[in-house]
Design a protein around this motif. Structure first.
Motif, PDB file in Angstrom:
ATOM      1  N   ALA A 195       0.791  -1.230   0.000  1.00  0.00           N
ATOM      2  CA  ALA A 195       0.000   0.000   0.000  1.00  0.00           C
ATOM      3  C   ALA A 195       0.823   1.280   0.000  1.00  0.00           C
ATOM      4  CB  ALA A 195      -0.938   0.005   1.208  1.00  0.00           C
ATOM      5  N   LEU A 196       2.124   1.218   0.276  1.00  0.00           N
ATOM      6  CA  LEU A 196       2.929   2.430   0.399  1.00  0.00           C
ATOM      7  C   LEU A 196       3.624   2.777  -0.911  1.00  0.00           C
ATOM      8  CD1 LEU A 196       4.620   1.747   3.863  1.00  0.00           C
ATOM      9  CD2 LEU A 196       2.441   2.844   3.386  1.00  0.00           C
ATOM     10  N   ARG A 197       3.876   4.069  -1.111  1.00  0.00           N
ATOM     11  CA  ARG A 197       4.619   4.537  -2.276  1.00  0.00           C
ATOM     12  C   ARG A 197       5.690   5.522  -1.813  1.00  0.00           C
ATOM     13  NH1 ARG A 197       2.603   0.766  -3.612  1.00  0.00           N
ATOM     14  NH2 ARG A 197       1.177   0.298  -5.329  1.00  0.00           N
ATOM     15  N   TYR A 198       6.796   5.564  -2.523  1.00  0.00           N
ATOM     16  CA  TYR A 198       7.933   6.412  -2.163  1.00  0.00           C
ATOM     17  C   TYR A 198       7.750   7.821  -2.717  1.00  0.00           C
ATOM     18  CZ  TYR A 198      12.841   7.878  -1.812  1.00  0.00           C
ATOM     19  OH  TYR A 198      14.005   8.553  -1.522  1.00  0.00           O
ATOM     20  N   ALA A 199       8.061   8.835  -1.882  1.00  0.00           N
ATOM     21  CA  ALA A 199       7.897  10.229  -2.326  1.00  0.00           C
ATOM     22  C   ALA A 199       9.187  11.031  -2.264  1.00  0.00           C
ATOM     23  CB  ALA A 199       6.827  10.926  -1.495  1.00  0.00           C
ATOM     24  N   GLY A 200      10.240  10.498  -1.630  1.00  0.00           N
ATOM     25  CA  GLY A 200      11.519  11.206  -1.632  1.00  0.00           C
ATOM     26  C   GLY A 200      12.043  11.518  -0.240  1.00  0.00           C
ATOM     27  N   VAL A 201      13.232  12.142  -0.235  1.00  0.00           N
ATOM     28  CA  VAL A 201      13.890  12.557   1.007  1.00  0.00           C
ATOM     29  C   VAL A 201      13.765  14.069   1.139  1.00  0.00           C
ATOM     30  CG1 VAL A 201      16.057  12.601   2.308  1.00  0.00           C
ATOM     31  CG2 VAL A 201      15.521  10.637   0.858  1.00  0.00           C
ATOM     32  N   SER A 202      13.434  14.540   2.325  1.00  0.00           N
ATOM     33  CA  SER A 202      13.303  15.976   2.552  1.00  0.00           C
ATOM     34  C   SER A 202      13.862  16.325   3.929  1.00  0.00           C
ATOM     35  CB  SER A 202      11.836  16.419   2.455  1.00  0.00           C
ATOM     36  OG  SER A 202      11.059  15.781   3.456  1.00  0.00           O
ATOM     37  N   ASN A 203      14.181  17.610   4.117  1.00  0.00           N
ATOM     38  CA  ASN A 203      14.638  18.081   5.414  1.00  0.00           C
ATOM     39  C   ASN A 203      13.453  18.335   6.340  1.00  0.00           C
ATOM     40  OD1 ASN A 203      16.956  19.347   3.416  1.00  0.00           O
ATOM     41  ND2 ASN A 203      17.752  18.642   5.372  1.00  0.00           N
ATOM     42  N   GLU A 204      13.679  18.101   7.617  1.00  0.00           N
ATOM     43  CA  GLU A 204      12.631  18.308   8.608  1.00  0.00           C
ATOM     44  C   GLU A 204      12.273  19.794   8.685  1.00  0.00           C
ATOM     45  OE1 GLU A 204      10.013  16.694  11.361  1.00  0.00           O
ATOM     46  OE2 GLU A 204      11.616  15.557  10.389  1.00  0.00           O
TER      47      GLU A 204
ATOM     48  N   GLU B 261      18.649  21.564   8.485  1.00  0.00           N
ATOM     49  CA  GLU B 261      19.509  20.991   7.439  1.00  0.00           C
ATOM     50  C   GLU B 261      20.004  19.588   7.767  1.00  0.00           C
ATOM     51  OE1 GLU B 261      19.840  22.248   4.591  1.00  0.00           O
ATOM     52  OE2 GLU B 261      18.942  24.204   4.937  1.00  0.00           O
ATOM     53  N   ASP B 262      20.348  19.326   9.034  1.00  0.00           N
ATOM     54  CA  ASP B 262      20.936  18.031   9.389  1.00  0.00           C
ATOM     55  C   ASP B 262      19.898  17.055   9.947  1.00  0.00           C
ATOM     56  OD1 ASP B 262      20.477  19.421  11.667  1.00  0.00           O
ATOM     57  OD2 ASP B 262      22.427  19.067  12.584  1.00  0.00           O
ATOM     58  N   SER B 263      18.615  17.344   9.738  1.00  0.00           N
ATOM     59  CA  SER B 263      17.550  16.448  10.189  1.00  0.00           C
ATOM     60  C   SER B 263      16.693  16.082   8.982  1.00  0.00           C
ATOM     61  CB  SER B 263      16.702  17.126  11.269  1.00  0.00           C
ATOM     62  OG  SER B 263      15.695  16.243  11.719  1.00  0.00           O
TER      63      SER B 263
ATOM     64  N   ASP C 264      17.510  26.911  20.174  1.00  0.00           N
ATOM     65  CA  ASP C 264      16.544  25.872  20.527  1.00  0.00           C
ATOM     66  C   ASP C 264      17.265  24.791  21.323  1.00  0.00           C
ATOM     67  OD1 ASP C 264      14.710  23.724  20.580  1.00  0.00           O
ATOM     68  OD2 ASP C 264      13.748  24.467  18.764  1.00  0.00           O
ATOM     69  N   LYS C 265      16.856  24.624  22.599  1.00  0.00           N
ATOM     70  CA  LYS C 265      17.498  23.620  23.454  1.00  0.00           C
ATOM     71  C   LYS C 265      17.306  22.206  22.913  1.00  0.00           C
ATOM     72  CE  LYS C 265      17.485  25.918  27.968  1.00  0.00           C
ATOM     73  NZ  LYS C 265      17.006  25.813  29.374  1.00  0.00           N
ATOM     74  N   LYS C 266      16.179  21.952  22.241  1.00  0.00           N
ATOM     75  CA  LYS C 266      15.902  20.613  21.713  1.00  0.00           C
ATOM     76  C   LYS C 266      16.968  20.185  20.717  1.00  0.00           C
ATOM     77  CE  LYS C 266      12.459  18.032  19.042  1.00  0.00           C
ATOM     78  NZ  LYS C 266      11.123  18.091  18.359  1.00  0.00           N
ATOM     79  N   TYR C 267      17.377  21.104  19.846  1.00  0.00           N
ATOM     80  CA  TYR C 267      18.379  20.795  18.829  1.00  0.00           C
ATOM     81  C   TYR C 267      19.785  21.194  19.269  1.00  0.00           C
ATOM     82  CZ  TYR C 267      14.325  20.093  15.810  1.00  0.00           C
ATOM     83  OH  TYR C 267      13.143  19.631  15.271  1.00  0.00           O
ATOM     84  N   GLY C 268      19.867  21.994  20.322  1.00  0.00           N
ATOM     85  CA  GLY C 268      21.172  22.404  20.847  1.00  0.00           C
ATOM     86  C   GLY C 268      21.936  23.336  19.932  1.00  0.00           C
ATOM     87  N   LYS C 269      21.224  24.167  19.191  1.00  0.00           N
ATOM     88  CA  LYS C 269      21.901  25.084  18.270  1.00  0.00           C
ATOM     89  C   LYS C 269      20.976  26.236  17.910  1.00  0.00           C
ATOM     90  CE  LYS C 269      20.489  22.584  14.109  1.00  0.00           C
ATOM     91  NZ  LYS C 269      20.961  21.942  12.868  1.00  0.00           N
ATOM     92  N   GLU C 270      21.550  27.242  17.241  1.00  0.00           N
ATOM     93  CA  GLU C 270      20.765  28.385  16.781  1.00  0.00           C
ATOM     94  C   GLU C 270      20.120  28.077  15.430  1.00  0.00           C
ATOM     95  OE1 GLU C 270      23.206  31.851  16.709  1.00  0.00           O
ATOM     96  OE2 GLU C 270      23.262  32.061  18.893  1.00  0.00           O
ATOM     97  N   ILE C 271      18.893  28.529  15.275  1.00  0.00           N
ATOM     98  CA  ILE C 271      18.135  28.295  14.051  1.00  0.00           C
ATOM     99  C   ILE C 271      17.572  29.627  13.567  1.00  0.00           C
ATOM    100  CG2 ILE C 271      16.140  27.120  13.028  1.00  0.00           C
ATOM    101  CD1 ILE C 271      16.511  24.936  15.115  1.00  0.00           C
ATOM    102  N   SER C 272      17.708  29.882  12.273  1.00  0.00           N
ATOM    103  CA  SER C 272      17.214  31.123  11.681  1.00  0.00           C
ATOM    104  C   SER C 272      15.811  30.910  11.136  1.00  0.00           C
ATOM    105  CB  SER C 272      18.142  31.605  10.557  1.00  0.00           C
ATOM    106  OG  SER C 272      19.414  31.939  11.074  1.00  0.00           O
TER     107      SER C 272
END
Length: 294
Positions: free
Chosen positions: A111-120, A220-222, A202-210
Motif C-alpha cells: 500500500a505504500l509509495r515512495y515520495a523522496g527525502v526531505s529536510n525536517e 539541514e541536518d535532520s 533551541d534547546k531541543k536541537y542544541g543550536k541556533e536556528i534562523s
C-alpha cells in the motif's frame, strides 16, 4: 438498326476476331505445355516414399495409486512426488526461480509509495513584533502544538500554563531569541517589501536556528523519508522501528538510507493466511527485498 448499335456490333466482331486469332496462333504452344505436364505427372516420385504405419489402439485403464510409505525408521520422512523447480527468465535474460507474476502481485498489493527525502521543517514560525525594532517583543507560533509565544532578545521565552490545581504558572519552552533583523527587499512583482530574520537558540536541537518571514525554515541536518499512504496522506519516516497500520496490515520500517534514498519496510497482514512481505522503496519504485546473507 440504330447508329450506336452498329458501332457496338462492329466492336464485338472485332473482339471475337482478335480472340480467335490469339487462340489459333498459340494453340501449338498450349498443346505442348499440356503434353509436358501430363508427362511429368506420369513419372514416379523420387526419394523415400511414405508408407502407412499402423498405430496400436490406445486403451485407457484405471490404476491404483500406491500407498504412501515412510522412508525412515521413525516414520517421519514421506516421499511421494518430485516436482521439478519452475524457472523463469527476467527482463535482463537471467534465470530466476521466483514467479514474476507472484512478485508483481505482491508489489501491487503493497500500500505504500515512495515520495523522496526531505529536510525536517522547523515548526516555529514568525508572526510579527511589537514595540521598536531596537527593543522588539517578537511574536512566534509553534505549529506542532499551535502554541503562541512572545519574547524579548536574550530572554528565555515563557508561556503560561495551568498546574494540577488549575492555577496559572509560567514555564520555559526551551527557546531564546538571539537576533532580530529587518531589511527591505524587492519582490518578484517589482514592489518593495520587508524581510525579517529571527535567530533563536533551541534547546531541543542544541543550536541556533534562523526563522525567516518570507520562506520556510528547515533543519539541514535532520532528514526524513516521505512515504505516501493509499488515501494520499504522507508518512514521514525518521528512524528504524516506526510503524503504521494501513488497510488491515502493519507496516514497520526495517532500515533507512538517507544518502541513497531508500527505505526497507515489512508488511505483516492481519490475515495470518497471507505471508508477510518485505519491500524496498526508492525512486525506482517498490521492489521485493531479501535480507543479505551474512
Amino acid at each position: 438498326m440504330k447508329f450506336y448499335d452498329k458501332i457496338f456490333f462492329l466492336v464485338s466482331l472485332l473482339g471475337l476476331g482478335v480472340s480467335s486469332a490469339y487462340y489459333f496462333m498459340n494453340e501449338p504452344e498450349l498443346q505442348k505445355t499440356a503434353n509436358k505436364v501430363a508427362s511429368l505427372l506420369s513419372q514416379e516420385a523420387e526419394g523415400v516414399q511414405w508408407k502407412e504405419v499402423s498405430v496400436p489402439k490406445m486403451e485407457i485403464k484405471p490404476i491404483e495409486w500406491p500407498e504412501v510409505k515412510a522412508q525412515d525408521a521413525e516414520g517421519r520422512w514421506f516421499f511421494q512426488v518430485f516436482t521439478a523447480p519452475q524457472i523463469w527468465v527476467d527482463s535482463d535474460g537471467k534465470f530466476i526461480t521466483e514467479s514474476p507474476y507472484i512478485k508483481e502481485k505482491a508489489r501491487q498489493s503493497f500500500a505504500l509509495r515512495y515520495a523522496g527525502v526531505s529536510n525536517e521543517p522547523y515548526p516555529v514560525k514568525y508572526l510579527g513584533f511589537m514595540g521598536s525594532p531596537e527593543s522588539p517583543r517578537i511574536q512566534l507560533r509553534n505549529e506542532a502544538d499551535n502554541t503562541f509565544m512572545m519574547g524579548k532578545i536574550n530572554e528565555p521565552i515563557k508561556v503560561s500554563v495551568k498546574d494540577e490545581r488549575g492555577l496559572a504558572k509560567e514555564v520555559e519552552v526551551g527557546l531564546t531569541i538571539k537576533k532580530f533583523d529587518r531589511k527591505r527587499v524587492k519582490k518578484a512583482d517589482n514592489t518593495i517589501g520587508e524581510s525579517v530574520t529571527v535567530v533563536v537558540f533551541d534547546k531541543k536541537y542544541g543550536k541556533e536556528i534562523s526563522i525567516y518571514s518570507d520562506k520556510p525554515t528547515v533543519i539541514e541536518d535532520s532528514r526524513r523519508i516521505e512515504l505516501v499512504l493509499p488515501d494520499g496522506k504522507k508518512w514521514f519516516v525518521r528512524e528504524v522501528g516506526e510503524s503504521q497500520t494501513v488497510a488491515d496490515a502493519t507496516y514497520t520500517v526495517k532500515s533507512l538510507n538517507f544518502d541513497d534514498g531508500n527505505v526497507v519496510v515489512e508488511m505483516v497482514p492481519s490475515n495470518k493466511e497471507i505471508s508477510p512481505q518485505t519491500m524496498k522503496l526508492s525512486e525506482k519504485g517498490v521492489e521485493p527485498y531479501k535480507t543479505p546473507k551474512k
